[in-house]
Design an enzyme around this catalytic site. Structure first.
Site, PDB file in Angstrom:
ATOM      1  N   ASP A 545      38.341  25.487 -73.309  1.00 50.66           N
ATOM      2  CA  ASP A 545      39.180  24.408 -72.803  1.00 50.66           C
ATOM      3  C   ASP A 545      40.549  24.993 -72.450  1.00 50.66           C
ATOM      4  OD1 ASP A 545      40.017  21.857 -72.140  1.00 50.66           O
ATOM      5  OD2 ASP A 545      39.982  21.076 -74.187  1.00 50.66           O
ATOM      6  N   ASP A 620      39.533  15.175 -68.904  1.00 50.67           N
ATOM      7  CA  ASP A 620      39.997  14.113 -69.795  1.00 50.67           C
ATOM      8  C   ASP A 620      40.018  12.767 -69.080  1.00 50.67           C
ATOM      9  OD1 ASP A 620      40.251  16.082 -71.661  1.00 50.67           O
ATOM     10  OD2 ASP A 620      42.409  16.313 -71.419  1.00 50.67           O
TER      11      ASP A 620
END
Length: 944
Positions: A545, A620
């Protein structure tokens, strides 16, 4: 800097804030974009110097000159195997080397001969070989036209927007005052430009026009003030030591109204025109709770665009890793259907055309023009350049359960047991950043995860696996082995002054390894060895990430562009960073097993070629209906440019979904390639059984549908790996001549044979699905109801409905016995669903391997299934492959069948037997029970 991090975290963890668009640049705030976009279409200043042309068997080279500043460029043109044309443009004699992207192409593309057809003072014509294809190089102004017969397929610089900002020395005292005395003006100009690149003959001509030179000098002075040598955004300064270096080129696509690709954007599948707003931006960024339906940059960037009409599909691959903007215009944009009809009635002769302009901050122009002509040809052409989707372990195609964060080992054990208690299968449980010892990656929290091997062994005993996060920002801490190793080897990216670059991320002050270095990647890969990554086991996989890279206190929440990767600035390589992180991580997982086991690595940032290393997700997102809807075009766009292993956080990362939204998201996610639920730290827990028995049952059914279809999904991944074809694909890929499919992005195909129209509207009581193909028939996979193609079908829905259709003329294998994980189903039997279309043979495949090693390259079963003239057969497609299976065929369901008098099975050993069957005359469904033959042998079934 600490207050900056605290403020950023406060914003992030609130879960209620939307993206602050002020943190991210618009084109007007990006000086090179603003500068280039200010150029208007017209006559190009670039001219081809035909006398410099050199033609070998593999390439054409030709110099171009900018008649305004006399800088020369070098054009290289290649004809590549597979109907691809490559065009490179660089400075002929640059002040220093300009960056050319390495490692993305899987090899130096093989060339085919170019031949000269004709030449005169206006240009040259070259043959591209196949089907009367040729390239016309026009000299004044420079222009390239690629033609087939009399048809122009694509034109380069037809609008005159080629721009190439040459590298130059900075003149800090660059200043002029144009006086009324021509002589004094000329003295100033001669002093500054005496060392510039120039054409001698043109220079003599310019000497007769000093006023012109003064005008040019004034323009240069104004450009210096426009962010050429230094640029500030908010509180951040970019020193730009190399000055302006942007490149730009326009492409015209006659006959084209639909273009796709250039992910990642939270937008429709069909790209919009950008004339009334910003261009689409390609610049990997950590965008907090991104907005939908706009051209803002997101986490990844793949500079590939596909153009499609009913006659042809083409592609443009712009190989540049710097910040890039893409402008799109169309002469039919804004016209209504009525307006287009009026044009037709009135005999308007205007041909639809889409114009595209690529603008990059640095590097060179290196573009691959993929000439199709079919969608599948373009996929194969792109795959020949950048590779295909990595073939994942079978388990990775199952369901993944994730959260920021599962609190400790006991929490993991409890969640794992919850899936068993509620009879919901899953394969991977995930750990986010809180599992580490103070955000030190490759470590475990000594209190919450004190016995990681014990935890992993417990999962292994159930044939399940785990993914743990390993981010590329490294905590600056002299007690941290990873940091000390990187610093001692000088592997960190440097700041503009030569020291280690530091920024703020989850650990606080962090360094950023320079993954553009092969030795750094080798070292990183070695850290995944079991004796280096303490507590790891073979069922632990990795999630990368924050690898845009994310720098909380950096400009646009990323790294300063004047940071240094050896000789190159970060501006040159920015969009490659995540690509390299995933590359090194995947290699680490392969090496730890001695090259035996296939890796699974999820990345947030990506570039062209990232498909070779694992999966991506859409970042996200939020628990909102529109985010559910946009997950479909976002993954479709990624599939078109090679990245098939895509999914979205089920339920939405931010905020809390209603139970209806959560159920619908599971139903949608179950039919997308990467199927993972994930949620933010501050959201209420949302394991599938926490929303009441009815909703648990609905979620269970969606997940079970995924697992019954794993044989088909796995087969699609195998084909994506072998051919580059997308798994989740728009309808127009299979029905390229049907304009009704060109803009559809609320439904999709899985492979060729399953059509899915998820329910993405709140409170929906029905959906309208377009079933393509005038000669097709489609069967509802739940009811077996038959529908004709080329129609809009209204489908009443309830909360349990997932509209899915199987194409008539196909055979799809399933495993009906769903167990706790995919590995537990390894040896279970198959059920074959044969959907008939009277107009064609029904065909399908069965692919089987061990599900986890690289032995699939030589040890596998690949069989062709076909049904024609009442004979269903299984034939070996890979007689040289060695593999055996314990699985068998336990049921065959034939849709659209007639009732036979008897059914005879003949196996490879010559044995014949009569099979029991049931026939539902109301639905024309024939079910053959317990045929029992091994799935890996030849057999046929005759209906009599």
């Amino acid at each position: 800097m600490a207050p900056v991090l605290v403020l950023w975290l406060a914003v992030s963890l609130s879960g209620t804030w939307a993206v602050d668009k002020g943190n991210f640049k618009t084109c007007d705030q990006s000086s090179f974009c603003k500068r280039q976009r200010a150029l208007k279409p017209g006559e190009s200043p670039y001219r081809a110097l035909l006398e410099t042309m050199e033609l070998t068997n593999t390439r054409l080279t030709l110099q171009l000159i900018n008649d305004n500043n006399k800088v020369r460029l070098l054009l290289e043109l290649y004809r590549l195997q597979g109907n691809i044309t490559r065009v490179k443009i660089n400075e002929l004699k640059p002040l220093k080397l300009r960056y050319e992207v390495p490692d993305v192409l899987i090899r130096d593309p093989p060339t085919e001969p170019l031949s000269l057809l004709s030449q005169d003072e206006n240009g040259v014509v070259l043959s591209l070989g196949a089907e009367s294809q040729r390239v016309i190089v026009s000299a004044r102004p420079f222009r390239l036209d690629i033609m087939e017969g009399r048809e122009v397929l694509m034109s380069l610089n037809s609008r005159g927007l080629l721009a190439f900002e040459h590298l130059r020395m900075r003149k800090d005292t660059f200043s002029y005052k144009v006086t009324s005395t021509v002589a004094s003006v000329w003295d100033n100009i001669k002093r500054v430009f005496s060392s510039s690149q120039a054409d001698p003959e043109a220079e003599k001509k310019e000497e007769t026009d000093p006023a012109k030179q003064a005008e040019t000098a004034k323009e240069e002075e104004e450009k210096v003030e426009d962010g050429m040598w230094e640029e500030t955004f908010k509180s951040h300064s970019d020193s730009k030591p190399n000055g302006p270096s942007a490149v730009s080129l326009d492409f015209s696509l006659p006959g084209v109204e639909h273009v796709y690709g250039i992910p990642e954007h939270a937008d429709t599948l069909r790209l919009k025109t950008t004339e009334n707003g910003d261009p689409y931006r390609l610049y990997n960024l950590d965008v907090f709770q991104y907005e939908l339906y706009n051209p803002m940059a997101l986490y990844g960037a793949v500079p590939v665009m596909l153009a499609h009409n009913a006659q042809r599909t083409t592609g443009i691959f712009w190989l540049n890793a710097a910040e890039t903007w893409v402008d799109i215009s169309s002469n039919t944009a804004g016209k209504t259907v009525f307006g287009k009809m009026l044009d037709y009635v009135q005999g308007s002769s205007e041909t639809p055309q889409t114009d595209v302009r690529w603008i990059s901050e640095s590097g060179i122009i290196d573009v691959f023009i993929m000439l199709g002509p079919t969608p599948k040809d373009v996929f194969a052409q792109y795959a020949s350049l950048t590779g295909t989707q990595a073939f994942p372990p079978l388990a990775a195609v199952g369901y993944h359960q994730c959260r920021w964060n599962y609190n400790d080992q006991e929490d993991v054990t409890s969640v794992d047991a919850g899936f068993d208690e509620h009879d919901i299968p899953y394969d991977y449980i995930w750990l986010d950043i809180e599992h580490t010892d103070g955000k030190r990656y490759f470590t475990w929290d000594p209190h919450k995860f004190a016995s990681p091997k014990e935890m992993l062994q417990g999962l292994m005993d159930k044939k399940r696996k785990m993914v743990a996060i390993v981010d590329p920002h490294i905590k600056v801490d002299t007690n941290y082995k990873i940091h000390n190793e990187i610093r001692s080897r000088s592997f960190y990216i440097k700041n503009k002054d030569g020291g280690d670059y530091e920024g703020w991320c989850w650990p606080g002050s962090a360094g950023y390894p320079d993954f553009t270095r092969a030795d750094m990647r080798d070292w990183w890969a070695s850290m995944f060895a079991y004796d280096q990554y303490e507590g790891s086991m073979e069922n632990l996989y990795t999630w990368n990430d924050m690898n845009e890279p994310s720098v909380f206190n950096g400009p646009e929440v990323t790294m300063h562009k004047d940071a240094l990767h050896g000789a190159w600035e970060h501006r040159d390589v920015h969009n490659l960073y995540g690509f390299y992180v995933q590359m090194a991580t995947a290699e680490g997982l392969i090496q730890r097993s001695g090259g035996v086991e296939r890796p699974f690595v999820l990345t947030r940032a990506f570039f062209a070629g990232s498909q070779r290393y694992g999966a991506v997700w859409t970042g996200d997102n939020a628990a909102e209906w529109d985010h559910l809807k946009v997950s479909i075009p976002m993954c479709l766009s990624l599939g078109l440019v090679g990245i098939s292993f895509c999914g979205a956080d089920v339920g939405g990362f931010f905020k809390s979904p209603s139970t209806e939204l959560l159920v619908r998201w599971y139903q949608t996610g179950a039919y997308q390639p990467f199927f993972r639920a994930h949620a933010h730290l501050d959201t209420p827990r949302r394991e599938p059984w926490l929303f009441g028995p009815e909703n648990t049952a609905l979620i269970r059914e969606a997940v079970r549908q995924r697992y019954t279809l794993l044989p088909y999904w796995y087969q699609q991944f195998y084909h994506a790996h072998r051919t580059g074809q997308p798994i989740m694909r728009p309808l127009w890929v299979e029905y390229p001549e049907d304009p009704a499919t060109f803009a559809l992005d609320d439904e999709f195909l899985i492979g060729r044979d399953l059509l899915v129209h998820p329910v993405t509207e709140e409170g929906a009581r029905g959906v309208t699905a377009y079933l393509p193909g005038k000669d097709e028939v489609w069967f509802d996979v739940h009811t077996f109801q038959k529908h004709n193609g080329a129609q809009n079908l209204y489908i009443p829905v309830t909360i349990s409905s997932i509209p899915v259709f199987q194409r008539g003329g196909s055979i799809i294998p399933r495993k009906i016995r769903v167990r706790r994980s995919s590995s537990c189903m390894m040896h279970d039997p198959y059920t074959l669903y044969v959907a008939l279309n009277p107009q064609r043979t029904a065909e399908g495949e069965l692919y089987i391997d061990d599900g986890h090693t690289f032995n699939y390259e030589k040890e596998f079963i690949h069989r062709r299934l076909s049904f024609a003239n009442n004979l269903l057969s299984s034939v070996n497609l890979a007689p040289d492959a060695q593999f055996s299976t314990r699985s068998w065929i336990e049921r065959i369901v034939i849709l659209g069948a007639s009732k036979p008098s008897k059914v005879i099975l003949k196996t490879d050993d010559g044995q014949e037997s009569q099979l029991e069957f049931d026939f539902d005359s109301s639905m024309s469904v024939l079910t053959l029970r317990k045929p029992g033959m091994n799935a890996g042998v030849d057999w046929n079934v005759m209906l009599q």
